[in-house]
Design a protein around this motif. Structure first.
Motif, PDB file in Angstrom:
ATOM      1  N   GLY A 156      12.498 -38.108 -26.667  1.00  0.00           N
ATOM      2  CA  GLY A 156      12.451 -37.852 -28.168  1.00  0.00           C
ATOM      3  C   GLY A 156      11.091 -36.985 -28.566  1.00  0.00           C
ATOM      4  N   ASN A 157      10.329 -37.907 -26.944  1.00  0.00           N
ATOM      5  CA  ASN A 157       8.507 -37.685 -27.006  1.00  0.00           C
ATOM      6  C   ASN A 157       8.102 -36.459 -26.156  1.00  0.00           C
ATOM      7  OD1 ASN A 157       8.347 -39.718 -29.183  1.00  0.00           O
ATOM      8  ND2 ASN A 157       8.176 -41.115 -27.465  1.00  0.00           N
ATOM      9  N   GLY A 164      16.678 -29.314 -34.181  1.00  0.00           N
ATOM     10  CA  GLY A 164      16.141 -29.686 -35.887  1.00  0.00           C
ATOM     11  C   GLY A 164      15.908 -31.678 -35.928  1.00  0.00           C
ATOM     12  N   GLY A 165      16.208 -32.280 -34.396  1.00  0.00           N
ATOM     13  CA  GLY A 165      15.836 -33.750 -34.865  1.00  0.00           C
ATOM     14  C   GLY A 165      16.119 -34.233 -33.622  1.00  0.00           C
ATOM     15  N   TYR A 166      15.565 -34.537 -32.717  1.00  0.00           N
ATOM     16  CA  TYR A 166      16.291 -35.159 -31.461  1.00  0.00           C
ATOM     17  C   TYR A 166      16.904 -36.239 -31.310  1.00  0.00           C
ATOM     18  CZ  TYR A 166      16.106 -36.866 -26.409  1.00  0.00           C
ATOM     19  OH  TYR A 166      16.633 -37.680 -25.034  1.00  0.00           O
ATOM     20  N   VAL A 168      20.572 -38.487 -29.130  1.00  0.00           N
ATOM     21  CA  VAL A 168      20.538 -39.555 -27.341  1.00  0.00           C
ATOM     22  C   VAL A 168      20.826 -38.570 -26.266  1.00  0.00           C
ATOM     23  CG1 VAL A 168      22.465 -40.325 -28.084  1.00  0.00           C
ATOM     24  CG2 VAL A 168      20.360 -41.129 -25.990  1.00  0.00           C
ATOM     25  N   ASP A 169      21.709 -37.444 -26.488  1.00  0.00           N
ATOM     26  CA  ASP A 169      22.690 -36.565 -26.124  1.00  0.00           C
ATOM     27  C   ASP A 169      22.508 -35.462 -26.343  1.00  0.00           C
ATOM     28  OD1 ASP A 169      23.803 -37.288 -28.376  1.00  0.00           O
ATOM     29  OD2 ASP A 169      26.079 -37.089 -27.496  1.00  0.00           O
ATOM     30  N   GLU A 170      20.998 -35.459 -26.957  1.00  0.00           N
ATOM     31  CA  GLU A 170      21.181 -34.001 -26.761  1.00  0.00           C
ATOM     32  C   GLU A 170      20.465 -33.230 -25.829  1.00  0.00           C
ATOM     33  OE1 GLU A 170      18.465 -30.960 -29.546  1.00  0.00           O
ATOM     34  OE2 GLU A 170      17.675 -32.862 -29.627  1.00  0.00           O
ATOM     35  N   PHE A 171      19.816 -33.494 -24.992  1.00  0.00           N
ATOM     36  CA  PHE A 171      19.780 -33.007 -23.265  1.00  0.00           C
ATOM     37  C   PHE A 171      19.753 -33.610 -22.360  1.00  0.00           C
ATOM     38  CE2 PHE A 171      16.641 -31.266 -26.050  1.00  0.00           C
ATOM     39  CZ  PHE A 171      16.691 -29.736 -25.675  1.00  0.00           C
ATOM     40  N   ALA A 172      21.730 -33.888 -22.732  1.00  0.00           N
ATOM     41  CA  ALA A 172      22.446 -34.742 -21.714  1.00  0.00           C
ATOM     42  C   ALA A 172      22.211 -34.316 -19.984  1.00  0.00           C
ATOM     43  CB  ALA A 172      24.186 -35.109 -21.863  1.00  0.00           C
ATOM     44  N   ALA A 173      21.556 -33.306 -19.777  1.00  0.00           N
ATOM     45  CA  ALA A 173      21.821 -33.440 -18.351  1.00  0.00           C
ATOM     46  C   ALA A 173      20.877 -33.230 -18.104  1.00  0.00           C
ATOM     47  CB  ALA A 173      22.539 -31.249 -18.097  1.00  0.00           C
ATOM     48  N   ARG A 174      19.633 -33.884 -17.980  1.00  0.00           N
ATOM     49  CA  ARG A 174      18.530 -34.215 -17.152  1.00  0.00           C
ATOM     50  C   ARG A 174      18.086 -34.879 -16.089  1.00  0.00           C
ATOM     51  NH1 ARG A 174      19.394 -37.989 -22.615  1.00  0.00           N
ATOM     52  NH2 ARG A 174      19.697 -39.740 -21.306  1.00  0.00           N
TER      53      ARG A 174
END
Length: 511
Positions: A156-157, A164-166, A168-174
């Motif tokens: 998240g950093n 509008g707010g991070y 944990v699975d917002e960017f699941a593909a990473r």
């Protein structure tokens, strides 16, 4: 007259006194010195899956032997000419009994009854795939599992939230990797659009002295987009020495679930060129939830696999031509599993036979499979083999967990250091009983006992392996030596939602 009688009497007397001679016929010994039939029978050679019949052409015997069979201490079955003898050097050969090593040229000498001889040479043609001892090095899981390709941090950093707010699975593909070869780990990721069937741009963050900054200049042309990205896998698919990225997404997560095209980002000199991957022809795009890669045909390049639902093919194999061009091959994944709800997958050689095994899992039970049991996806290992094809008949069904019929993630590591690779499967609630759909977590550890057998040891080996109460599941777990003591622990992949299990030598203790 008297003289005539005297002559006749003399002749008869002479004939009566002569010794009788017996004529003995001459016997000709056979010159036949043929090998009439030749082969290897499964009953005498247990490493074979079926009998192999040789072809005799002149003095050469040819047999097609599977590429994974060691032809050491093999027993041949043959027939030869009547009254002939057969030897290799000075050793007489007995059909279905004599053992020989066929790893080098074998020459038989057949000796006829008349002592003339003929030589026959055995020629073995290896067919199918030759096993590769380093096959696991070709897999996306190998790249993923390397310590130097990851560090445990609060993502998240780094990621700039689109919503509008991070979370944990917002960017699941990473994926972390040193994509530009400057000595530090960069980060690539893709998010999801929960509001519409519109793609969102992939994010790339360049690492400069430990500071991450989003960099859109790495994309040649327009920035690639995904509607609902689910996983990122790595591999040098075009073999140019630069790490490529495949982002896997399933598309808009609401009815009618239209699916999504899959893309590969080819990397050269730290710059990415995007290309769509060829999916099987279908009336709609697949709902593609996971993927993995590895050299499934042992030909020296990296192939791709995707799990898929909403179309008839539950598994999609794309074969690489060696230059990063892919072709769909429907023959590799067993058609008997089509229509099943598989959502997670990994390729790895679990039994060390030189072929990649495919571990697949998904929804073995949920509210949909209760209504339509034909779509239930039993967790299983499809064992790789010399044919390069996977089959249900050559598979192992893995244990299921009541109320936790949904698998999110599969990891592979040797937790007990016995030389055999074990499985760590992250599960969540299946909507049955009092456990809501996609709530809670269950960490399942399956011990590899060898002989394609796995035992669930979660209860005895993992502290707090189950939690029914948290509103979120654990999206990714990652084996790693988090405390630097030389053994493998496992943690969540993102420190934003921290879960840590420390290996103390007997159990994994949750911190």
């Amino acid at each position: 007259m008297k003289n005539l009688l005297l002559i006749l009497l003399t002749i008869l007397l002479f004939a009566a006194c002569k010794k009788t001679e017996v004529l003995v016929p001459t016997v000709t010994k056979s010159s036949e010195k043929l090998i009439l039939s030749y082969g290897f029978l499964k009953i005498n050679n247990p490493s074979l899956s079926q009998d192999i019949t040789g072809t005799i052409n002149g003095s050469t015997i040819t047999l097609d032997v599977p590429g994974d069979v060691l032809v050491k201490d093999f027993i041949a079955t043959f027939t030869i000419s009547k009254n002939a003898k057969i030897h290799i050097s000075s050793t007489e050969q007995i059909s279905s009994q004599t053992t020989n090593t066929f790893e080098k040229v074998v020459t038989y000498t057949v000796t006829a009854e008349n002592q003339t001889t003929a030589n026959y040479t055995v020629q073995l043609n290896k067919v199918g795939l030759i096993p590769l001892s380093n096959i696991n090095l070709t897999t996306s899981y190998y790249i993923y599992s390397q310590r130097e390709n990851f560090f445990y941090t609060n993502m998240g950093n780094i990621f700039e939230s689109i919503h509008g707010g991070y979370f944990v699975d917002e960017f699941a593909a990473r994926s972390f990797y040193d994509f530009d070869k400057d000595g530090d780990l960069d980060l690539i990721g893709a998010s999801s659009n929960y509001e519409s069937n519109t793609g969102l741009p992939i994010h790339y963050y360049k690492n400069t002295n430990g500071v991450y900054k989003r960099d859109n200049t790495v994309f040649e042309g327009s920035i690639p987009t995904y509607v609902h990205a689910r996983q990122s896998i790595l591999g040098d698919f075009d073999k140019n020495g630069w790490m490529d990225v495949v982002i896997i997404g399933h598309g808009y997560d609401k009815a009618p679930f239209p699916g999504e095209k899959q893309k590969i980002l080819y990397n050269f000199n730290g710059k990415f060129t995007t290309k769509e991957l060829p999916l099987p022809e279908s009336s709609r795009l697949p709902f593609t939830h996971s993927g993995c890669s590895g050299d499934i045909d042992n030909d020296g390049d990296i192939d791709l696999f995707f799990t898929s639902t909403m179309i008839s093919m539950s598994g999609i194999f794309l074969k690489n031509d060696g230059a990063g061009n892919f072709t769909y091959d429907a023959s590799i994944f067993p058609s008997g599993l089509n229509g099943k709800n598989y959502y997670t997958s990994v390729l790895n050689d679990l039994n060390a036979d030189g072929y990649l095994d495919l571990v697949i899992s998904g929804h073995d039970k949920d509210q949909n499979t209760a209504q339509y049991p034909n779509i239930a996806a039993m967790p299983m290992i499809l064992w790789g083999n010399v044919s390069g094809k996977y089959s249900i008949s050559n598979s192992t069904i893995l244990p299921v967990i009541s109320n936790y019929g949904v698998s999110n993630n599969i990891n592979i590591f040797d937790y007990d250091k016995d030389g055999k690779l074990d499985l760590l499967i992250t599960k969540t609630g299946d909507g049955s009983a009092n456990l809501p759909f996609y709530q809670g977590y269950y960490i399942q550890l399956l011990k590899n006992n060898g002989n394609k057998s796995f035992e669930d040891v979660s209860v005895n080996v993992i502290d707090k392996y189950r939690n029914d109460n948290p509103p979120k599941w654990i999206i990714w777990l990652r084996p790693q030596d988090i405390d630097n003591d030389g053994d493998i622990d496992f943690t969540s992949e993102d420190k934003f939602d921290s879960h840590v299990w420390i290996n103390n030598g007997s159990v994994f203790k949750k911190n």
